[in-house]
Structures are given as structure tokens and as C-alpha cells.
Design a protein around this motif. Structure first.
Motif, PDB file in Angstrom:
ATOM      1  N   GLU A  70       0.831  -1.197   0.000  1.00  0.00           N
ATOM      2  CA  GLU A  70       0.000   0.000   0.000  1.00  0.00           C
ATOM      3  C   GLU A  70       0.863   1.244   0.000  1.00  0.00           C
ATOM      4  OE1 GLU A  70      -3.192  -0.080  -0.288  1.00  0.00           O
ATOM      5  OE2 GLU A  70      -3.463  -2.251  -0.043  1.00  0.00           O
ATOM      6  N   TRP A  71       0.304   2.316  -0.569  1.00  0.00           N
ATOM      7  CA  TRP A  71       0.960   3.613  -0.465  1.00  0.00           C
ATOM      8  C   TRP A  71       0.864   4.090   0.980  1.00  0.00           C
ATOM      9  CZ3 TRP A  71       3.629   7.197  -3.375  1.00  0.00           C
ATOM     10  CH2 TRP A  71       3.851   6.865  -4.706  1.00  0.00           C
ATOM     11  N   PRO A  72       1.903   4.741   1.491  1.00  0.00           N
ATOM     12  CA  PRO A  72       1.826   5.296   2.852  1.00  0.00           C
ATOM     13  C   PRO A  72       0.676   6.296   2.951  1.00  0.00           C
ATOM     14  CG  PRO A  72       4.086   5.331   2.038  1.00  0.00           C
ATOM     15  CD  PRO A  72       3.229   4.977   0.876  1.00  0.00           C
ATOM     16  N   GLU A  73      -0.092   6.188   4.028  1.00  0.00           N
ATOM     17  CA  GLU A  73      -1.223   7.079   4.240  1.00  0.00           C
ATOM     18  C   GLU A  73      -0.986   8.052   5.382  1.00  0.00           C
ATOM     19  OE1 GLU A  73      -4.611   4.618   4.828  1.00  0.00           O
ATOM     20  OE2 GLU A  73      -4.695   3.938   2.734  1.00  0.00           O
ATOM     21  N   ALA A  74       0.088   7.860   6.131  1.00  0.00           N
ATOM     22  CA  ALA A  74       0.378   8.740   7.266  1.00  0.00           C
ATOM     23  C   ALA A  74       1.867   8.648   7.588  1.00  0.00           C
ATOM     24  CB  ALA A  74      -0.471   8.349   8.477  1.00  0.00           C
ATOM     25  N   SER A  75       2.305   9.541   8.465  1.00  0.00           N
ATOM     26  CA  SER A  75       3.692   9.461   8.908  1.00  0.00           C
ATOM     27  C   SER A  75       3.887   8.151   9.667  1.00  0.00           C
ATOM     28  CB  SER A  75       4.022  10.651   9.799  1.00  0.00           C
ATOM     29  OG  SER A  75       3.162  10.679  10.922  1.00  0.00           O
ATOM     30  N   GLY A  76       5.140   7.728   9.732  1.00  0.00           N
ATOM     31  CA  GLY A  76       5.424   6.446  10.362  1.00  0.00           C
ATOM     32  C   GLY A  76       5.448   5.287   9.398  1.00  0.00           C
ATOM     33  N   GLN A  77       5.164   5.571   8.117  1.00  0.00           N
ATOM     34  CA  GLN A  77       5.196   4.545   7.086  1.00  0.00           C
ATOM     35  C   GLN A  77       6.231   4.919   6.027  1.00  0.00           C
ATOM     36  OE1 GLN A  77       1.043   4.552   5.847  1.00  0.00           O
ATOM     37  NE2 GLN A  77       0.615   2.798   7.156  1.00  0.00           N
ATOM     38  N   VAL A  78       6.723   3.940   5.316  1.00  0.00           N
ATOM     39  CA  VAL A  78       7.790   4.174   4.354  1.00  0.00           C
ATOM     40  C   VAL A  78       7.619   3.279   3.135  1.00  0.00           C
ATOM     41  CG1 VAL A  78       9.320   2.485   5.431  1.00  0.00           C
ATOM     42  CG2 VAL A  78      10.315   4.350   4.101  1.00  0.00           C
ATOM     43  N   LEU A  79       7.989   3.812   1.978  1.00  0.00           N
ATOM     44  CA  LEU A  79       8.088   3.026   0.750  1.00  0.00           C
ATOM     45  C   LEU A  79       9.542   2.628   0.566  1.00  0.00           C
ATOM     46  CD1 LEU A  79       5.958   4.743  -2.069  1.00  0.00           C
ATOM     47  CD2 LEU A  79       5.586   2.507  -1.033  1.00  0.00           C
ATOM     48  N   VAL A  80       9.800   1.369   0.348  1.00  0.00           N
ATOM     49  CA  VAL A  80      11.167   0.888   0.166  1.00  0.00           C
ATOM     50  C   VAL A  80      11.333   0.411  -1.264  1.00  0.00           C
ATOM     51  CG1 VAL A  80      12.917  -0.759   0.938  1.00  0.00           C
ATOM     52  CG2 VAL A  80      11.306   0.223   2.584  1.00  0.00           C
TER      53      VAL A  80
END
Length: 396
Positions: A130-140
Motif C-alpha cells: 500500500e501507499w503510505p497514508e500517514a507518517s510512520g510509514q515508508v516506501l522501500v
């Protein structure tokens, strides 16, 4: 008197058409097909290139803004640059803060950005997860994920050494300096998805701007800004020049490979539409001309008798031209409406967008259909005028 003569003339024309309904229907159908093609393709050529430019622009940025020389690119500078882009031409933009970070003690490049804006500008990016929807998430990126062996749902710790704190530590004296230990800033993020683009992005890590600010301890710093704009050639260059003129601390330049590709694709589309239209209109003219020649052959005795009774070449020409105008008008009206329907069908099924109704195109289609029908009647008229009444009266 003049009105009655005109009414009689058009009555004769209509009567002649109705008496030969089968042949005239073929001519009207030929004109309608040509008008449908003309109306549909011209409508597409007017509306779709802009839509197609917007679709093409979803494949990446075509203008990049970076700091000029040793300058710094700030959020305010990016906002000033964005103000130079026509709102109707802006597909999307995103500002990136690229920093060297470490993951598992290995160096990588991380980009901090508004990931929603990045997604809007690059919808073709494939994300396994999934695409990040908020801070605290990352795309690698796929290359990074393969190296550090992570997948969607895992957590990773990203570190960056605080250079300013290190400098302070070195400046301390003796035992105090050795006693001072500087820990790098870190953020622990959840991998929302693995990015697979087939490009350089596969070797990057993308996080939100707030997470990057927490990692670096700074805010408002931008490495570069990317823009996706539905303009071509000189117009796109003019936007870049306006950005440079508005702020001497930035350097805006077009991504020439993408910009030239856009212009080439759209030019090819327009050329293809023109070629198809010309071919179909030529075939329409041939079809109408062939049908009218057959009509002249059928009416050979009638034409010879009329000439024997004193009909002038002008009156015979006017009658056939009147039939051509009537055929062109009927076929043009039918084809103009059908062409708009065809344009709507293509636009909704291929480009998934609505298309506008252009009255000028409809009127132009009818006028062009009449012109083509009249031109197609010229060879039959010449054949009609060549009929020898003496030969007709002798039954030859």
C-alpha cells in the motif's frame, strides 16, 4: 416571383432525389461516413491531445527545480516557482529532501516528500503493498528491500548521523570529548509497500516530510522539486524561464527527454488523425462522384430531351449542384451527430474522460460535407453537359 422560382428549383431537386432513393441513399451514406470521420477525429484532435498530454504526464516529471550554485532550495522558493505554472496545466508537483541514511549500517538514499503528491504525479509507480497514508510509514525501493530483506508490514530503523553534533564533540577538550558520545538520530518506520518502477527509484527509500524532518532535525529543506506540466516545447521552456526570473536562487530546467517524447507523441497523433481524415474524405468524394455518374447515365434521355427543349448548360449544372448540396447537407448533419457520438465513445472508453461538444466543429463538418459533395458532382456534371440531344432523340 424569385421565391417561387427557388421553391420550384428545390422541389425539382428533392423530387429527383426521391425518384432515385436507392442510389441517393448510397451517396448520402458515403457522405455521412466521411462526415462522421471528420467530425469525430477533429473533435478528438481538439480535446484529446490535452487529455493525452495529461495522461503522458502521469509517467513522470518534465520540469525540475534545483538550487542555483551553492544556494538553498526552501519551501518558500518552491511555492514561488509553483506560482509560475498555469493552474490548468499543472498535473502535479512534489518537493523532495534527499538525504544519505543508514539501514543495518549500510548507506542508502532516502527521500522525504509529501507522498500523496508523489502518488498523484506518478500514478504508474507499482507498489507491492500500500501507499503510505500517514507518517510512520515508508516506501522501500525493490533493490533496497532485496538487500535488507524486508517486505510490506515489516519495520525498519533508519539512522542518520547528526553532523553538527559530531562537530561539537570534536571541539570538546581531552577527556570531556572522549566521554561525550553522539548517538545518531533514528526513526522506526513501518514498510507499507515495496516500490517497483524499473528505474532509479527502486534504489531509494521514500518517507513523509515529517519523518524526514524528525530524522534530520531540520525542516523546510528541499533538495529538488519536480513538476508534471501539460505543456510542450516553447511553452514548457517559458515556464522554466519564468521560474528562474522569479527567483535567482533556483535553477529550473525541463527534462528534455520526456518533453521531447511528449511533443513527438502528440505530433504523431495529430498527423495520424489528419492522414486518416484526408483518406476517408477522398474515398467519400469518390463514392459520391461514382453514384452521381450512375445517376447521370440513368437520366441521359431526360437530359438530352431537356437540352433539345432549350434547357441551358447553366440550368442543368444548377440542378446537379443542388442535388449535391442536398446530399451533402443531409449526410453532413447525420455524420456530424454520429461523429460526436464516436468521439465520446473513444474518449470515454480509451481516455476515461468526457469530451466537450463544439458547435463550430459540427457546423464546419456540415459545410465541408456540402463542399465535398459539390466537388464530387463536377465530373458527373461535365458528363451531363456532354450529352448530345440529337443522339438521344435518335435513340442512340
Amino acid at each position: 416571383m424569385l421565391m417561387s422560382r427557388r421553391a420550384m428549383f428545390w422541389r425539382m431537386v428533392i423530387s429527383s432525389i426521391l425518384r432515385r432513393r436507392s442510389r441517393v441513399l448510397i451517396a448520402i451514406l458515403a457522405v455521412a461516413i466521411g462526415a462522421t470521420t471528420l467530425s469525430g477525429l477533429v473533435t478528438i484532435a481538439v480535446d484529446v491531445p490535452a487529455q493525452m498530454a495529461r495522461e503522458i504526464r502521469s509517467y513522470g516529471a518534465n520540469l525540475v527545480v534545483t538550487p542555483a550554485g551553492d544556494g538553498v532550495l526552501t519551501d518558500e522558493a518552491v511555492a514561488t516557482s509553483t506560482a509560475q505554472v498555469p493552474a490548468s496545466a499543472l498535473v502535479g508537483s512534489a518537493a523532495f529532501d534527499y538525504e544519505t541514511v543508514t539501514i543495518n549500517d549500510q548507506p542508502y538514499v532516502a527521500g522525504g516528500a509529501d507522498l500523496g503528491a508523489v502518488h498523484a504525479m506518478n500514478p504508474y509507480w507499482f507498489v507491492d503493498g500500500e501507499w503510505p497514508e500517514a507518517s510512520g510509514q515508508v516506501l522501500v525501493g525493490e533493490q533496497v528491500a532485496s538487500t535488507i530483506d524486508v517486505k510490506a508490514g515489516d519495520t525498519i530503523t533508519i539512522s542518520q548521523l547528526d553532523a553538527s553534533a559530531s562537530s561539537k564533540a570534536v571541539a570538546q577538550s581531552g577527556a570531556q570529548a572522549s566521554a561525550l558520545k553522539v548517538d545518531p538520530r533514528t526513526v522506526t518506520l513501518t514498510v507499507s509497500g515495496i516500490l517497483k518502477t524499473g528505474g532509479n527509484e527502486d534504489g531509494y527509500v521514500y518517507m513523509s516530510t515529517s519523518d524526514m524532518d524528525a530524522l534530520t532535525g531540520t525542516s523546510g529543506t528541499v533538495s529538488l522539486a519536480e513538476y508534471s506540466i501539460t505543456l510542450e516545447g516553447e511553452q514548457l521552456s517559458a515556464v522554466a524561464d519564468a521560474m528562474n526570473a522569479a527567483n535567482p536562487d533556483i535553477h529550473a530546467q525541463t527534462v528534455r527527454r520526456l518533453a521531447q517524447s511528449d511533443a513527438g507523441v502528440l505530433t504523431m497523433l495529430r498527423s495520424l488523425l489528419i492522414v486518416i481524415t484526408v483518406i476517408v474524405l477522398a474515398l467519400t468524394m469518390i463514392g459520391v462522384s461514382t453514384t452521381m455518374i450512375a445517376v447521370v447515365t440513368e437520366r441521359r434521355n431526360e437530359i438530352g430531351l431537356r437540352k433539345a427543349l432549350g434547357a441551358t448548360a447553366r440550368s442543368i449544372t444548377r440542378e446537379f449542384m443542388g442535388e449535391g448540396v442536398m446530399l451533402g447537407f443531409i449526410g453532413g448533419v447525420l455524420g456530424a451527430g454520429a461523429g460526436y457520438g464516436l468521439a465520446v465513445l473513444i474518449s470515454t472508453s480509451v481516455f476515461h474522460r468526457s469530451i466537450s461538444l463544439h458547435p463550430v466543429i459540427l457546423l464546419g463538418t456540415v459545410a465541408c460535407s456540402i463542399l465535398i459533395a459539390v466537388l464530387a458532382c463536377l465530373p458527373p456534371v461535365r458528363r451531363a453537359l456532354a450529352v448530345d440531344p440529337a443522339l438521344v432523340l435518335r435513340g442512340e
